[in-house]
Design a protein around this motif. Sequence first.
Motif, PDB file in Angstrom:
ATOM      1  N   LYS A   1       0.820  -1.216   0.000  1.00 55.01           N
ATOM      2  CA  LYS A   1       0.000   0.000   0.000  1.00 55.01           C
ATOM      3  C   LYS A   1       0.853   1.266   0.000  1.00 55.01           C
ATOM      4  N   ARG A   2       1.916   1.291   0.779  1.00 51.97           N
ATOM      5  CA  ARG A   2       2.765   2.491   0.866  1.00 51.97           C
ATOM      6  C   ARG A   2       3.403   2.821  -0.480  1.00 51.97           C
ATOM      7  N   TYR A   3       3.899   1.809  -1.174  1.00 51.35           N
ATOM      8  CA  TYR A   3       4.629   2.038  -2.425  1.00 51.35           C
ATOM      9  C   TYR A   3       3.769   1.808  -3.671  1.00 51.35           C
ATOM     10  N   ASN A   4       2.488   1.479  -3.458  1.00 55.62           N
ATOM     11  CA  ASN A   4       1.558   1.278  -4.570  1.00 55.62           C
ATOM     12  C   ASN A   4       2.129   0.287  -5.590  1.00 55.62           C
ATOM     13  N   ILE A   5       2.549  -0.868  -5.075  1.00 47.74           N
ATOM     14  CA  ILE A   5       3.100  -1.920  -5.922  1.00 47.74           C
ATOM     15  C   ILE A   5       2.265  -3.178  -5.778  1.00 47.74           C
ATOM     16  N   ARG A   6       2.474  -4.118  -6.689  1.00 43.49           N
ATOM     17  CA  ARG A   6       1.669  -5.341  -6.675  1.00 43.49           C
ATOM     18  C   ARG A   6       2.500  -6.618  -6.556  1.00 43.49           C
ATOM     19  N   HIS A   7       3.835  -6.493  -6.599  1.00 41.03           N
ATOM     20  CA  HIS A   7       4.695  -7.675  -6.526  1.00 41.03           C
ATOM     21  C   HIS A   7       5.948  -7.353  -5.730  1.00 41.03           C
ATOM     22  N   MET A   8       6.357  -8.303  -4.887  1.00 37.35           N
ATOM     23  CA  MET A   8       7.598  -8.131  -4.133  1.00 37.35           C
ATOM     24  C   MET A   8       8.372  -9.443  -4.092  1.00 37.35           C
ATOM     25  N   PRO A   9       9.655  -9.361  -4.411  1.00 36.00           N
ATOM     26  CA  PRO A   9      10.494 -10.537  -4.226  1.00 36.00           C
ATOM     27  C   PRO A   9      10.668 -10.817  -2.734  1.00 36.00           C
ATOM     28  N   VAL A  10      10.821 -12.084  -2.406  1.00 34.35           N
ATOM     29  CA  VAL A  10      11.138 -12.497  -1.040  1.00 34.35           C
ATOM     30  C   VAL A  10      12.571 -13.024  -1.098  1.00 34.35           C
ATOM     31  N   VAL A  11      13.416 -12.474  -0.231  1.00 32.78           N
ATOM     32  CA  VAL A  11      14.835 -12.801  -0.295  1.00 32.78           C
ATOM     33  C   VAL A  11      15.348 -13.384   1.012  1.00 32.78           C
ATOM     34  N   ASN A  12      16.404 -14.112   0.877  1.00 34.17           N
ATOM     35  CA  ASN A  12      17.211 -14.568   1.996  1.00 34.17           C
ATOM     36  C   ASN A  12      18.588 -13.977   1.720  1.00 34.17           C
ATOM     37  N   GLU A  13      18.925 -12.911   2.434  1.00 33.73           N
ATOM     38  CA  GLU A  13      20.072 -12.062   2.127  1.00 33.73           C
ATOM     39  C   GLU A  13      19.840 -11.470   0.747  1.00 33.73           C
ATOM     40  N   GLU A  14      20.688 -11.730  -0.267  1.00 36.50           N
ATOM     41  CA  GLU A  14      20.474 -11.158  -1.598  1.00 36.50           C
ATOM     42  C   GLU A  14      19.928 -12.176  -2.592  1.00 36.50           C
ATOM     43  N   SER A  15      19.682 -13.402  -2.137  1.00 41.15           N
ATOM     44  CA  SER A  15      19.184 -14.454  -3.022  1.00 41.15           C
ATOM     45  C   SER A  15      17.666 -14.525  -2.952  1.00 41.15           C
ATOM     46  N   ILE A  16      17.039 -14.646  -4.097  1.00 42.17           N
ATOM     47  CA  ILE A  16      15.586 -14.728  -4.143  1.00 42.17           C
ATOM     48  C   ILE A  16      15.118 -16.135  -3.785  1.00 42.17           C
ATOM     49  N   ILE A  17      14.087 -16.183  -2.937  1.00 38.11           N
ATOM     50  CA  ILE A  17      13.507 -17.483  -2.561  1.00 38.11           C
ATOM     51  C   ILE A  17      12.031 -17.566  -2.941  1.00 38.11           C
ATOM     52  N   GLY A  18      11.450 -16.437  -3.378  1.00 39.65           N
ATOM     53  CA  GLY A  18      10.049 -16.457  -3.759  1.00 39.65           C
ATOM     54  C   GLY A  18       9.561 -15.099  -4.208  1.00 39.65           C
TER      55      GLY A  18
END
Length: 128
Positions: free
Chosen positions: A22-39
Amino acid sequence: MTKDIIALNRSDDLERAEMLFKRYNIRHMPVVNEESIIGMLSYTDLLKISFADVTEDNHNINAVVYNMFSIEQVMTKTPICVSPNTTIREVAEILAESEFHALPVVDKDTLVGIVTTTDLINYLLKQF
């Protein structure tokens, strides 16, 4: 692609995710573990389990629902990723054939950006 990435950590909770969407008016966010994407987590993923978009007065209801799930339970695991060298055509083909609207951009296992259908549309509009 968008280089200024708003991302979630696996330890974040769904209330934080909703607040960032809501704050950034976005619809998708990567989920990371440090700098690696996990989802990847989409706003639609949240809507499937909550009343996030119905009204602002439902915070208590959402808090209860959000506490029942972790980000890892709701996110898309092992998303399709592209590299910074992937062509716009290749990205468009992937998005056209898929049921999602965002692709993480990864360089040597490090998340460097995200490309969305909105990014593609904006690119096309600049061409005309």
